[in-house]
Enzyme design. Structure first.
Site, PDB file in Angstrom:
ATOM      1  N   SER A  93      -4.626  -8.344  -8.363  1.00  0.00           N
ATOM      2  CA  SER A  93      -2.919  -8.746  -9.484  1.00  0.00           C
ATOM      3  C   SER A  93      -2.958 -10.252  -9.900  1.00  0.00           C
ATOM      4  O   SER A  93      -3.225 -10.732  -7.671  1.00  0.00           O
ATOM      5  CB  SER A  93      -1.487  -7.836  -8.706  1.00  0.00           C
ATOM      6  OG  SER A  93      -0.533  -9.336  -9.254  1.00  0.00           O
TER       7      SER A  93
ATOM      8  N   LYS B 176      -2.478  -5.831  -4.163  1.00  0.00           N
ATOM      9  CA  LYS B 176      -3.259  -4.472  -5.321  1.00  0.00           C
ATOM     10  C   LYS B 176      -4.440  -4.358  -5.895  1.00  0.00           C
ATOM     11  O   LYS B 176      -5.327  -5.595  -5.364  1.00  0.00           O
ATOM     12  CB  LYS B 176      -2.430  -4.678  -6.487  1.00  0.00           C
ATOM     13  CG  LYS B 176      -0.993  -4.695  -6.793  1.00  0.00           C
ATOM     14  CD  LYS B 176      -0.242  -3.190  -6.798  1.00  0.00           C
ATOM     15  CE  LYS B 176      -0.783  -2.699  -7.996  1.00  0.00           C
ATOM     16  NZ  LYS B 176       0.098  -2.920  -9.018  1.00  0.00           N
TER      17      LYS B 176
ATOM     18  N   GLU C 188      -8.785   3.393 -15.926  1.00  0.00           N
ATOM     19  CA  GLU C 188      -7.544   2.898 -17.706  1.00  0.00           C
ATOM     20  C   GLU C 188      -7.503   2.318 -19.047  1.00  0.00           C
ATOM     21  O   GLU C 188      -7.500   3.377 -19.802  1.00  0.00           O
ATOM     22  CB  GLU C 188      -6.357   1.866 -16.525  1.00  0.00           C
ATOM     23  CG  GLU C 188      -5.752   2.190 -15.794  1.00  0.00           C
ATOM     24  CD  GLU C 188      -4.646   0.849 -15.083  1.00  0.00           C
ATOM     25  OE1 GLU C 188      -3.530   0.861 -15.501  1.00  0.00           O
ATOM     26  OE2 GLU C 188      -5.599   0.107 -14.202  1.00  0.00           O
TER      27      GLU C 188
ATOM     28  N   HIS D 253       0.806  22.770 -12.670  1.00  0.00           N
ATOM     29  CA  HIS D 253       1.951  22.601 -12.735  1.00  0.00           C
ATOM     30  C   HIS D 253       1.927  21.208 -12.170  1.00  0.00           C
ATOM     31  O   HIS D 253       3.017  20.689 -11.393  1.00  0.00           O
ATOM     32  CB  HIS D 253       3.406  22.746 -12.648  1.00  0.00           C
ATOM     33  CG  HIS D 253       2.550  24.662 -13.639  1.00  0.00           C
ATOM     34  ND1 HIS D 253       3.559  24.680 -14.945  1.00  0.00           N
ATOM     35  CD2 HIS D 253       2.375  25.226 -12.683  1.00  0.00           C
ATOM     36  CE1 HIS D 253       2.925  25.731 -14.793  1.00  0.00           C
ATOM     37  NE2 HIS D 253       2.505  26.926 -13.738  1.00  0.00           N
TER      38      HIS D 253
END
Ligand code: ARG
Length: 462
Positions: free
Chosen positions: A278, A284, A291, A157
């Protein structure tokens, strides 16, 4: 284009728009090699059946070999305004040997030819995907070996569950990819049947020895029903399914490592070469390759779903709808190939932060081990679960965890706690307390890694 393979029956040339709409050559040119391979074998079969004479057979074999060679050397040559790859090869053949080339299509239909080509294609291409799967699995095995006895929390979970070895977690992904390898092998086996001899639908009228032809082309068997064979694309669906499931596994791997390399977890470190920056936020380090793998899974599942829907309402026999099998199949293959390469590269260069994973593996997630301790002292599990639950509630309120308890404090909860409790309730003791072969016990994980290395060396089976 003035002449088509089927022009004889028609008064007029096809409407250019309608013809262009039906053209598959821009994408089925990928089957070029397989189409020639199949035609070489078909020419031999026709010769053995007494349909082609020796002179025709020699001329056809020589010309097809030359066509194959030219296409291999210059893939851009496999091009033109032909309807499909079959028409292209036949046009090239007739240009070289005239009437002998016009005899090659005797007793054969493009309906079985396209099925043959696709089967040959999958048979030679699936092993390349499997090789990429093995490279990705190897990256996980190497990382598992490097992780040694480092500990981390496992999650159910998405909440901390029990301590595990980092290597156990890494090998969990290798286990899923290993099933994908096997699933692709099964898809390959399903494709491994010869459709030639089926004709357009009813079977061929020439005495072709299909069993010999199957052996000649390395097929395990001959299809059992010509009507079924002309519209059977189950093997393509099985391939799309195998690819989709593998992409789902890669997507879940991506998700795990996107989370666990982020600031909140900080368990693993992405190599700079596996990340992008970024344009606006200098701090970043984005996990773009992961992704993208996660995103591409949607595309593979879309191809499977789309093609299943294409197949759904087809009446028995070949229908032009079936031409829609190729683009999803090729794109799924390409998608899995690049996604495996990207995943192997990212995993191969991943760093581990064992202090962070170790710290996260201790604390209240040892509650099950505390309950098991009481069970070992004779308390029924349901009761120990309750006792430990109350301890957790109290510790949470005080902002402490099990490691901070003194023996008298332990014994306030139950007099069954002895002074060995502090050594038995640790993350390292917790993993050693797991007993089964599939567990995170260090010896079990070492055996699993050994088994995986053995399988990688064999490269086949489940
Ligand atoms: N390009 C066609 C396909 O991909 C080849 C088979 C054509 N057969 C036919 N009867 N039109 O399905």
């Amino acid at each position: 284009m003035s002449q088509h393979l089927w022009s004889g029956r028609f008064d007029s040339a096809p409407d250019p728009a309608a013809f262009d709409f039906g053209v598959s050559f821009p994408f089925d040119r990928r089957l070029f090699e397989d189409d020639v391979t199949g035609s070489l074998a078909w020419a031999e079969a026709l010769t053995n059946a007494g349909v082609l004479d020796a002179a025709d057979a020699t001329a056809i074999a020589g010309a097809l070999s030359a066509i194959l060679e030219q296409g291999r050397q210059d893939p851009a040559w496999v091009n033109g305004d032909d309807e499909d790859v079959h028409s292209f090869v036949e046009r090239q053949l007739v240009a070289r040997v005239g009437d002998a080339g016009r005899r090659l299509h005797t007793g054969r239909s493009r309906n079985e030819q396209v099925s043959l080509d696709l089967r040959l294609y999958l048979r030679r291409r699936i092993p390349l995907l499997q090789q990429k799967l093995r490279a990705t699995i190897t990256a996980f095995a190497d990382q598992a070996e490097r992780a040694g006895d480092a500990l981390m929390p496992s999650y159910t979970h998405m909440r901390r569950a029990m301590p595990v070895l980092v290597s156990h977690f890494l090998l969990s992904h290798a286990a899923a990819l290993r099933r994908d390898h096997h699933r692709l092998e099964i898809a390959r086996e399903e494709a491994n049947a010869l459709p030639l001899g089926s004709g357009a639908i009813a079977g061929t009228g020439y005495a072709v020895d299909t069993a010999a032809l199957a052996v000649r082309l390395g097929f395990a068997r001959v299809v059992s029903n010509s009507m079924d064979a002309s519209s059977d694309r189950d093997f393509a669906v099985s391939f799309l399914h195998a690819v989709s499931l593998s992409m789902i596994h890669l997507s879940r791997i991506a998700e795990d490592f996107i989370l666990m390399t982020g600031e909140e977890f900080g368990f693993f470190e992405l190599a700079d070469s596996s990340a992008t920056g970024s344009s606006m936020m200098p701090q970043k380090k984005n996990p773009d390759p992961l992704e993208l793998v996660r995103g591409k899974a949607g595309r593979a599942i879309g191809h499977l779903t789309g093609f299943l829907i294409t197949m759904k309402g087809l009446p028995t026999g070949y229908n032009k709808d079936l031409q829609e099998d190729k683009e999803p199949l090729f794109d799924s293959e390409d998608t899995l190939a690049v996604s495996l390469d990207a995943t192997a590269a990212v995993i191969g260069k991943l760093g581990l932060h064992p202090e962070r994973t170790g710290r996260a593996a201790s604390g209240l997630l040892l509650a099950t081990d505390v309950a098991d301790y009481l069970v070992s002292r004779g308390m029924p599990f349901r009761q120990s679960h309750e006792v430990v639950g109350a301890m957790v509630r109290k510790l949470l309120a005080e902002g402490r965890d099990f490691e901070a308890l003194s023996l008298p404090e332990w014994r306030e909860s139950s007099t069954l706690f002895g002074d060995d409790v502090t050594t038995r309730v640790t993350a390292a003791a917790s993993v050693r307390a797991r007993r089964t072969p599939q567990s995170t016990h260090p010896a079990a994980v070492a055996a699993a890694l050994g088994d995986l290395r053995g399988w990688l060396a064999r490269g086949t089976g489940l």
